[in-house]
Structures are given as C-alpha cells and as structure tokens.
Scaffold this active site. Structure first.
Site, PDB file in Angstrom:
ATOM      1  N   LYS A 171     -57.911 -30.806  13.363  1.00 36.30           N
ATOM      2  CA  LYS A 171     -58.071 -32.242  13.091  1.00 36.30           C
ATOM      3  C   LYS A 171     -56.810 -32.973  13.522  1.00 36.30           C
ATOM      4  O   LYS A 171     -55.780 -32.894  12.873  1.00 36.30           O
ATOM      5  CB  LYS A 171     -58.350 -32.538  11.609  1.00 36.30           C
ATOM      6  CG  LYS A 171     -58.836 -33.984  11.458  1.00 36.30           C
ATOM      7  CD  LYS A 171     -58.704 -34.552  10.091  1.00 36.30           C
ATOM      8  CE  LYS A 171     -57.358 -35.115   9.773  1.00 36.30           C
ATOM      9  NZ  LYS A 171     -56.954 -36.330  10.546  1.00 36.30           N
ATOM     10  N   GLU A 188     -44.455 -27.583   8.700  1.00 37.61           N
ATOM     11  CA  GLU A 188     -43.245 -28.120   9.341  1.00 37.61           C
ATOM     12  C   GLU A 188     -43.225 -29.601   9.007  1.00 37.61           C
ATOM     13  O   GLU A 188     -44.117 -30.342   9.414  1.00 37.61           O
ATOM     14  CB  GLU A 188     -43.299 -27.858  10.846  1.00 37.61           C
ATOM     15  CG  GLU A 188     -41.944 -27.963  11.507  1.00 37.61           C
ATOM     16  CD  GLU A 188     -41.813 -29.235  12.291  1.00 37.61           C
ATOM     17  OE1 GLU A 188     -41.192 -30.174  11.752  1.00 37.61           O
ATOM     18  OE2 GLU A 188     -42.333 -29.294  13.413  1.00 37.61           O
ATOM     19  N   CYS A 226     -39.709 -35.417  14.269  1.00 37.05           N
ATOM     20  CA  CYS A 226     -39.132 -34.906  13.018  1.00 37.05           C
ATOM     21  C   CYS A 226     -37.701 -34.425  13.222  1.00 37.05           C
ATOM     22  O   CYS A 226     -36.951 -34.287  12.263  1.00 37.05           O
ATOM     23  CB  CYS A 226     -40.005 -33.785  12.482  1.00 37.05           C
ATOM     24  SG  CYS A 226     -40.271 -32.489  13.697  1.00 37.05           S
ATOM     25  N   GLU A 253     -36.605 -40.255   4.626  1.00 36.33           N
ATOM     26  CA  GLU A 253     -36.928 -40.210   6.050  1.00 36.33           C
ATOM     27  C   GLU A 253     -37.555 -41.547   6.460  1.00 36.33           C
ATOM     28  O   GLU A 253     -38.486 -42.033   5.821  1.00 36.33           O
ATOM     29  CB  GLU A 253     -37.909 -39.080   6.340  1.00 36.33           C
ATOM     30  CG  GLU A 253     -38.186 -38.964   7.827  1.00 36.33           C
ATOM     31  CD  GLU A 253     -39.175 -37.852   8.166  1.00 36.33           C
ATOM     32  OE1 GLU A 253     -38.922 -37.108   9.111  1.00 36.33           O
ATOM     33  OE2 GLU A 253     -40.213 -37.740   7.470  1.00 36.33           O
TER      34      GLU A 253
HETATM   35  O1  6OD Z   1     -41.032 -28.552  20.033  1.00 41.21           O
HETATM   36  C1  6OD Z   1     -41.644 -27.997  19.130  1.00 41.21           C
HETATM   37  O2  6OD Z   1     -42.084 -26.851  19.245  1.00 41.21           O
HETATM   38  C2  6OD Z   1     -41.896 -28.691  17.871  1.00 41.21           C
HETATM   39  N1  6OD Z   1     -42.561 -27.976  16.919  1.00 41.21           N
HETATM   40  C3  6OD Z   1     -41.497 -29.970  17.659  1.00 41.21           C
HETATM   41  C4  6OD Z   1     -41.716 -30.661  16.455  1.00 41.21           C
HETATM   42  C5  6OD Z   1     -41.454 -31.972  16.350  1.00 41.21           C
HETATM   43  C6  6OD Z   1     -41.779 -32.706  15.172  1.00 41.21           C
HETATM   44  O3  6OD Z   1     -41.886 -33.917  15.164  1.00 41.21           O
END
Ligand code: 6OD
Length: 469
Positions: free
Chosen positions: A168, A242, A276, A368
């Site tokens: 999703k 994450e 992030c 944040e």
């Molecule tokens: O580059 C990546 O593998 C990754 N997981 C980036 C994450 C960014 C978050 O906003």
C-alpha cells in the site's frame, strides 16, 4: 483512474480519491480507495500464491528479481513521470536517484539472496543446520517521500526471500506503484505474488490487522508505527520499522569548510528536507560558528524550493517556522512561503530556512519537522558535541565533518544513531544495515539483515549414531 492490482488483474473497487500535484495544488489523478472487501481480496490472492512462490528455488526467485529490474529499465520514463506528477520532485533527482535505486534494489537483493549460505553447527555426534522459511504474506506500507525507492527497497528482499506481498503506497503517491504493477504483469510474474492496493491510512490499518498477513514492514512516522505495533500485538506479527529522525550534523573546526557547507546544504535541503535522513540540527565548533552560519544562510537562498507533499504538510512545516519565532529563534533566512509569481504560487512550497538561538530542549529542536529547515548551534568541545547530538529521542542518522582520522572514528562510535556518515551524506552500500535506534525504528533493513527479517530459521538437529568398532 488508478485501479488496484490483485491476483495479477486490475480491480476497480472502492471510492475514488484525488491525488494532487504539489507544484500547483491541482488534481493529477484519481485512485480507488481499498475498503475491507478489497483488502481481503488482496490478502487472499497473496495467500493463494504464497505456497508455489515459496517453493521456488532461491535462484529462480533471484531470476524474477532481475526480470523486474529489466522491466523497470524498460518503463524508466513512465516511472520518472509518475513520480514527478505525484511529488513535484526535480527531474534530475528522480532520474538519477529514485528510479535507478529501484533497479539497483532488485539487482542487489537477487545477488545477496542467491549467494547466501545457510548455517551449520557441529558437536561430536550432533549435526545442526538451519533452513530459512519466508514469513508468508507481508504487508508493505510505503511513505510518500521516496515512494518508488522505498517500495522497491522493501519488495525486493521480501520477494526474493519467498514471501508474497500486498503493497500500500501512500495516498499521496500511488502513481509509481501503479506503473510497477504493470511491470509485474508485463514480466509475467505469477499472479498474486505482488498485489497493490491504494488508499489512506484506514486501508493500511485494514491490511495490517488482516489475519492473513504474517508480517509488516513500514517506513514512516513514529506515531503510525506505534499504532501498527498495537494493532499487530495480539498476533505477535513480526514488524520492521524505519521511522523518523531529528538528525544531527557535527561540524568540527578541523573540517574542510567548503565541503562541510556543501554537505550541510545537501543534507538539510534535499527533497525539500523530506527525507528521514535529512539533518535538522547542526552543531558547529564555536571558532567557525559565525562564518558557517553566514555561509549556510547565503547558500540556502540559492536553493530552489521544492514543494511539500500536501497542503496539510506545508501548514505543519510553517507551524514550526512560527514556533521557532515564538521560542525566540533568530531566523537567518527563509521562514515563510516563496512568491514565484507563476503557477507554483498555488502549490505547497515553503522557503529553505536556517535558524539559531534555541536550546536543545526547545520543541523546535526536539520534534521532527520534515521540511527544508535546520537549527544551528555552537559547541566548545568534542564531548559537548557528542552530548548535544545524542540529546534527542530519535537516533536515525548523523553526519560528521572533520579531517581528523582519530576524531572521526572516536566520535562516530559514540553517536546514538543507526547510521553515521563522515564527510558525506546519504552515501549508500545496499549490503549495510540500515535503520535507527530509539524512536527511529525497530530492526534493520539492508543486505542480509533484510533477508533475516523476511524469513525465519528452522533449526534441524540430527543425532549421528557412532558406529560400533
Ligand atoms: O536509501 C535507502 O535505502 C533508504 N531506506 C532511505 C530512506 C529514506 C527515508 O526517508
């Protein structure tokens, strides 16, 4: 109108909802919102496909990953266009980062999975070894900031490990997922291995709570992650999160200042600060603090503003600009909405902003923001710099600007963050563990760590009878 992709077929069901172009605020497309029936159909399709997909040898699944990478290559321009239409990202960034990373994600996990050995343990008269089994059906919930990059970052390891998936994407960015569904169909991927449904958070909630879902991977806000965790607690489903960050950058006076300023501009303002990993707190050694602030503020004025993803998010970022003022900050540049005097004036832009003067305990420095903004504060000693960097509830990424080799290692190892970049930012090796500590997440993605999440070991132990001699 975007339709769901379930069991290899388009499914037009559920209420339509609009998707806006953040550059102009106009509606670019409509999509169907997944209701309980759609979610149930998608999960059932994934379950039906799960047994045969899991039974394929890993080398064959790796072959499918390479074919999907080829499919992305052949629909490269469509993916770039879809991503830009939904997010307003610059063409160059989409062409060089988001879509190539989709290809790289599938190719990398094909190699990593195909070459991965199982474990074996020997004791006298006892042989144990492990085989890994997929979780089953995985819910893949993808955010709006790097939609295609992050969707494929999760899909590739989940699929190659033998899971089937229901994806999703965010309601704000369904376009590239719809193109990817076409790619799966064009490649002849077995129906039900990848299913894509659209909708708001409510559809995601239906998905994660569905009893047919065996695991959840999510990138997004800590608040949503907490809701998912509570939802899946009763069935103890594995989760991989994450989440957000309030990332610190430490600039020491032995740094290459040009490089540090360039790096700060990139790490604060890329994607309008909507990554992030972006830096929102900069700590600069006092002897170079004034010069650094002046140079960063001047460079910020040259940054081309990028739109926030939605009007709601733009207002949220602007509320933090107001908060900075009310908490007593000095605004060096930005702090408002840019005037273009063209079609972008109805879009969701905010000015790149640099502020100083707040304590590490201010709300501005603790929450944040996810916009093109940072606070800069001075420090006097290495220990103070480390303490300031660690004075956060979050711990995703940190950057370190120094030419001191000893200092680089010493400081990097003391930072409470899952990722530390030294004299660089967002430089990726897809085999490395990727994720955060504290409120920034649970678990790690990347390389074998992703494969570990998407599968579980079974230990097989055999007692070897000793022959009579
Ligand atoms: O580059 C990546 O593998 C990754 N997981 C980036 C994450 C960014 C978050 O906003």
């Amino acid at each position: 109108m975007l339709t769901h992709f379930i069991g290899g077929l388009p499914v037009a069901a559920g209420n339509p909802f609009p998707v806006h172009d953040p550059v102009t605020g106009t509606v670019v497309r409509q999509a169907h919102e997944a209701d309980p029936e759609v979610v149930d159909r998608a999960v059932r399709a994934a379950r039906e496909a799960a047994r045969d997909w899991a039974a394929l040898p890993v080398g064959e699944r790796a072959g499918w990953m390479r074919r999907l990478a080829d499919g992305i290559e052949s629909r490269f321009d469509d993916l770039v266009a879809a991503e830009i239409a939904d997010t307003g990202k610059p063409y160059e960034q989409t062409r060089t980062l988001e879509v190539p990373r989709g290809i790289a994600n599938f190719r990398a996990f094909a190699e990593i999975a195909a070459q991965r050995p199982d474990e074996a343990f020997h004791l006298s008269g006892v042989l144990s070894y492990t085989v890994r089994r997929p979780l089953g059906v995985v819910a893949v919930i993808v955010p709006w900031n790097l939609p295609f990059l992050l969707m494929t970052w999760k899909l590739a390891p989940a699929l190659v490990a033998g899971n089937t998936v229901v994806v999703k994407p965010s309601e704000a960015t369904p376009g590239s997922a719809a193109v990817f569904a076409d790619i799966c169909a064009e490649a002849g991927l077995p129906p039900g291995v990848v299913n894509v449904i659209f909708g708001y958070g409510a559809s995601g909630q239906l998905l994660v709570e569905h009893p047919g879902v065996d695991g959840v991977t999510f990138t997004g806000s800590t608040r949503t992650a907490a809701t998912i965790m509570k939802t899946v607690a009763d069935r103890v489903k594995p989760i991989s999160f994450e989440l957000g960050g309030k990332n610190a950058g430490l600039v020491f006076d032995d740094c290459d200042l040009d490089r540090a300023v360039d790096g700060a501009v990139e790490s604060v303002f890329t994607n309008g600060g909507q990554v992030c990993l972006c830096t929102e707190r900069l700590y600069v050694q006092r002897s170079i603090f004034e010069e650094f602030c002046a140079r960063l503020a001047s460079r910020a004025q040259e940054v081309e503003p990028q739109p926030m993803i939605s009007l709601e998010h733009r207002d949220r970022v602007l509320s933090y600009y107001a908060l900075a003022r009310s908490e007593g900050a000095k605004v060096h540049t930005g702090g408002g909405v840019p005037a273009f005097n063209d079609h972008r004036d109805s879009g969701y832009f905010v000015e790149p902003t640099v502020v100083t003067g707040l304590s590490e305990w201010s709300r501005f420095n603790r929450e944040e923001i996810f916009g093109p903004v940072c606070h800069v504060a001075p420090f006097d000693s290495e220990t103070e710099a480390i303490d300031l960097a660690n004075s956060s509830d979050y711990g995703l990424a940190a950057t370190l600007w120094t030419t001191g080799l000893d200092r680089a290692h010493r400081v990097a190892q003391r930072l409470e963050a899952g990722l530390v970049w030294v004299n660089t930012w967002y430089l990726r090796d897809l085999r490395t563990p990727f994720g955060g500590v504290k409120l920034s997440g649970i678990g790690r993605e990347g390389g074998t760590q992703s494969l570990d999440f998407y599968s579980e070991p079974t230990t097989i132990t055999i007692k070897l009878e000793q022959p009579d001699v």
